[in-house]
Motif scaffolding. Sequence first.
Motif, PDB file in Angstrom:
ATOM      1  N   PRO A 152      38.556  27.414  45.864  1.00 55.28           N
ATOM      2  CA  PRO A 152      37.788  26.608  45.033  1.00 55.28           C
ATOM      3  C   PRO A 152      38.390  26.607  43.564  1.00 55.28           C
ATOM      4  CG  PRO A 152      37.025  28.913  45.238  1.00 55.28           C
ATOM      5  CD  PRO A 152      37.998  28.804  46.168  1.00 55.28           C
ATOM      6  N   ILE A 153      39.746  26.925  43.498  1.00 53.20           N
ATOM      7  CA  ILE A 153      40.639  26.565  42.499  1.00 53.20           C
ATOM      8  C   ILE A 153      41.729  25.693  42.820  1.00 53.20           C
ATOM      9  CG2 ILE A 153      39.745  28.644  41.079  1.00 53.20           C
ATOM     10  CD1 ILE A 153      42.476  29.751  41.919  1.00 53.20           C
ATOM     11  N   VAL A 154      42.341  24.888  41.645  1.00 55.43           N
ATOM     12  CA  VAL A 154      43.560  24.227  42.054  1.00 55.43           C
ATOM     13  C   VAL A 154      44.746  24.885  41.035  1.00 55.43           C
ATOM     14  CG1 VAL A 154      44.680  22.108  41.555  1.00 55.43           C
ATOM     15  CG2 VAL A 154      42.723  22.113  42.610  1.00 55.43           C
ATOM     16  N   GLY A 155      45.659  25.365  41.639  1.00 52.08           N
ATOM     17  CA  GLY A 155      46.744  25.841  40.931  1.00 52.08           C
ATOM     18  C   GLY A 155      46.802  27.337  40.643  1.00 52.08           C
ATOM     19  N   GLU A 156      47.370  28.036  39.699  1.00 51.91           N
ATOM     20  CA  GLU A 156      47.476  29.358  39.130  1.00 51.91           C
ATOM     21  C   GLU A 156      46.369  29.494  38.324  1.00 51.91           C
ATOM     22  OE1 GLU A 156      49.201  32.741  40.187  1.00 51.91           O
ATOM     23  OE2 GLU A 156      50.374  30.876  40.668  1.00 51.91           O
ATOM     24  N   LEU A 157      45.912  31.049  38.500  1.00 53.36           N
ATOM     25  CA  LEU A 157      44.891  31.592  37.320  1.00 53.36           C
ATOM     26  C   LEU A 157      45.923  32.454  36.401  1.00 53.36           C
ATOM     27  CD1 LEU A 157      41.922  32.817  39.455  1.00 53.36           C
ATOM     28  CD2 LEU A 157      42.004  30.757  38.060  1.00 53.36           C
ATOM     29  N   LYS A 158      45.540  32.369  35.239  1.00 59.19           N
ATOM     30  CA  LYS A 158      46.307  33.225  34.376  1.00 59.19           C
ATOM     31  C   LYS A 158      45.954  34.949  34.755  1.00 59.19           C
ATOM     32  CE  LYS A 158      46.800  34.407  29.343  1.00 59.19           C
ATOM     33  NZ  LYS A 158      46.302  33.873  28.013  1.00 59.19           N
ATOM     34  N   ASN A 159      47.012  35.456  34.973  1.00 56.10           N
ATOM     35  CA  ASN A 159      46.899  36.928  35.338  1.00 56.10           C
ATOM     36  C   ASN A 159      46.359  36.883  37.075  1.00 56.10           C
ATOM     37  OD1 ASN A 159      48.241  37.964  33.074  1.00 56.10           O
ATOM     38  ND2 ASN A 159      46.312  37.850  32.059  1.00 56.10           N
ATOM     39  N   LYS A 160      46.116  35.924  37.685  1.00 59.59           N
ATOM     40  CA  LYS A 160      45.572  35.722  38.907  1.00 59.59           C
ATOM     41  C   LYS A 160      44.128  36.284  38.868  1.00 59.59           C
ATOM     42  CE  LYS A 160      50.027  36.341  41.356  1.00 59.59           C
ATOM     43  NZ  LYS A 160      50.119  34.804  41.636  1.00 59.59           N
ATOM     44  N   ASN A 176      30.157  35.569  34.289  1.00 62.29           N
ATOM     45  CA  ASN A 176      29.175  36.520  34.122  1.00 62.29           C
ATOM     46  C   ASN A 176      29.440  37.949  33.696  1.00 62.29           C
ATOM     47  OD1 ASN A 176      27.305  34.575  33.877  1.00 62.29           O
ATOM     48  ND2 ASN A 176      26.455  35.174  36.171  1.00 62.29           N
ATOM     49  N   GLY A 177      30.630  38.092  33.059  1.00 62.61           N
ATOM     50  CA  GLY A 177      31.016  39.445  32.533  1.00 62.61           C
ATOM     51  C   GLY A 177      31.729  40.129  33.762  1.00 62.61           C
ATOM     52  N   ASN A 178      31.931  39.687  34.865  1.00 61.28           N
ATOM     53  CA  ASN A 178      32.566  40.367  35.876  1.00 61.28           C
ATOM     54  C   ASN A 178      34.155  39.779  36.065  1.00 61.28           C
ATOM     55  OD1 ASN A 178      30.333  42.084  36.576  1.00 61.28           O
ATOM     56  ND2 ASN A 178      29.344  40.497  37.580  1.00 61.28           N
ATOM     57  N   GLU A 179      34.888  40.524  36.570  1.00 64.30           N
ATOM     58  CA  GLU A 179      36.318  40.170  37.027  1.00 64.30           C
ATOM     59  C   GLU A 179      36.614  39.969  38.435  1.00 64.30           C
ATOM     60  OE1 GLU A 179      40.900  41.782  36.780  1.00 64.30           O
ATOM     61  OE2 GLU A 179      39.170  42.755  35.652  1.00 64.30           O
ATOM     62  N   TYR A 180      37.222  38.770  38.760  1.00 63.47           N
ATOM     63  CA  TYR A 180      37.611  38.398  39.977  1.00 63.47           C
ATOM     64  C   TYR A 180      38.675  37.953  40.294  1.00 63.47           C
ATOM     65  CZ  TYR A 180      32.288  37.955  40.229  1.00 63.47           C
ATOM     66  OH  TYR A 180      31.021  38.396  40.348  1.00 63.47           O
ATOM     67  N   LYS A 181      39.628  38.481  41.220  1.00 61.43           N
ATOM     68  CA  LYS A 181      40.976  38.116  41.567  1.00 61.43           C
ATOM     69  C   LYS A 181      40.989  36.960  42.645  1.00 61.43           C
ATOM     70  CE  LYS A 181      42.948  41.700  39.444  1.00 61.43           C
ATOM     71  NZ  LYS A 181      43.973  41.644  38.396  1.00 61.43           N
ATOM     72  N   ASN A 200      47.149  29.518  27.457  1.00 65.87           N
ATOM     73  CA  ASN A 200      46.428  29.996  26.232  1.00 65.87           C
ATOM     74  C   ASN A 200      45.099  30.001  27.073  1.00 65.87           C
ATOM     75  OD1 ASN A 200      48.587  29.666  24.462  1.00 65.87           O
ATOM     76  ND2 ASN A 200      48.140  27.830  24.463  1.00 65.87           N
ATOM     77  N   SER A 201      44.705  30.243  28.288  1.00 75.59           N
ATOM     78  CA  SER A 201      43.311  29.995  28.855  1.00 75.59           C
ATOM     79  C   SER A 201      42.915  31.367  28.379  1.00 75.59           C
ATOM     80  CB  SER A 201      43.602  30.270  30.306  1.00 75.59           C
ATOM     81  OG  SER A 201      42.483  30.662  31.038  1.00 75.59           O
ATOM     82  N   ASP A 202      41.335  31.517  28.267  1.00 74.77           N
ATOM     83  CA  ASP A 202      40.618  32.546  27.957  1.00 74.77           C
ATOM     84  C   ASP A 202      40.174  33.456  29.099  1.00 74.77           C
ATOM     85  OD1 ASP A 202      38.521  31.004  28.596  1.00 74.77           O
ATOM     86  OD2 ASP A 202      37.510  31.021  27.077  1.00 74.77           O
ATOM     87  N   GLU A 203      40.465  32.831  30.336  1.00 72.81           N
ATOM     88  CA  GLU A 203      40.288  33.064  31.746  1.00 72.81           C
ATOM     89  C   GLU A 203      38.878  33.188  32.088  1.00 72.81           C
ATOM     90  OE1 GLU A 203      42.794  36.737  32.643  1.00 72.81           O
ATOM     91  OE2 GLU A 203      43.264  36.786  30.596  1.00 72.81           O
ATOM     92  N   GLN A 204      38.075  32.525  31.286  1.00 75.54           N
ATOM     93  CA  GLN A 204      36.369  32.401  31.936  1.00 75.54           C
ATOM     94  C   GLN A 204      36.289  31.272  32.624  1.00 75.54           C
ATOM     95  OE1 GLN A 204      34.231  34.495  30.485  1.00 75.54           O
ATOM     96  NE2 GLN A 204      35.956  35.951  29.713  1.00 75.54           N
TER      97      GLN A 204
END
Length: 288
Positions: free
Chosen positions: A50-58, A63-68, A259-263
Motif C-alpha cells: 500500500p505504499i510506493v517507494g521508501e519510507l523514511k526510517n522504514k 493515529n499516534g501509533n508507529e508501523y514498520k 524532510n518527511s514528518d513520517e505521518q
Amino acid sequence: MTVSIENNFLRVTSKPQGAELTSIFHKQHNLEYLWQAGIAWMKHAPVLFPIVGELKNKRYFYNGNEYKMERHGFARNMVFMIHEQSDEYITYRLVADENTQQAYPFLFTFDIKYSIDKETLAVDYIIHNPDKKDLLFSVGAHPAFKIPLTDHEAYDDYYLEFEKEETSDRWLLQNGLIDKPGVSFLNKTKTLPLQKKLFYDDALVFKNLASSDTSIRNKNNAHGLHFKFEGFPYFGIWAAKDAEFVCLEPWHGIADSVNSDEQLENKEGMIRLATDKTFNCGYSIRCF
C-alpha cells in the motif's frame, strides 16, 4: 505455480505470489518481452501496495501509533487468491487480514486483473474500502522489460519515445528518499536514449509528465512495445546496474521525502478512499 492466459498473439504468465507477471511472450514474433528475473534483479514485475517507494526510517505513524514497512509495501510478497479466470483474463485478490493489519491498520480488498486482446495486455488495479474509516494507500507498477529483445542487438540500440514533447526535472533520490529536483532532465524532447549509465544514480523519477504513454523502440527493427499509463501522476524509469532490462513504473504515490514528518496522512501522493468506495487505475502493454 504459474498460470497462463493466451490468445493467437500472446501468452501471458503470472503467479499468485505477489500476483506478479512472469512472462509476456509474443507467439507470432517468437519474442519474450518481460525480463526473466536474472541474477541482476530477481523480480519480473512487482506490484507496489500500500505504499510506493521508501519510507523514511522504514516507518510511518498513524493515529499516534508507529508501523514498520519495507520499500514498496507488502503486496509483492503475499500470496493472492485466484478470484476469476478464463482463457483470456485472470483476476487475483488480496484481502486484509490479521497479518496485514500489523503493518497497515486498514481493511481493503485489492484485485489485480490481467486481460489480453490481440497484441495488448491490460492490467487493472481495483481497490475497495469496506472499512468504516477512510483508506489511505498508494499503488504502483514495476514491470521490467527485456532489452535487448534479441541476441543481435545492444542495449544502446533502444530508446523511449514519449507521446508528447517533454520538459521535466528529474527528482533526485538520497538513499531511496526524494531529495530535490535536479536540473531539467528532459528538455523539449520526445525521446530518451537508453544507456545503462542512466541508472547508476538510481531511478529516474518524474512528476506530472505531459505524456500518458511511451514506447520502447530500437534503431534496427520494428519490434518494441507501447506502454499506456493514463492518469498516473508519477512515473519512474529504472534498471539495476548494467542489467539488460528497463522498468517503466507508473505510480499513484511516491517515496517519502528526506524532510518527511513520517505521518501517513501527510505523505505525498497518498489516495484517500471513503467507506464503501472503489478506486480503479491501470496500464496497458501492446507488443509489436
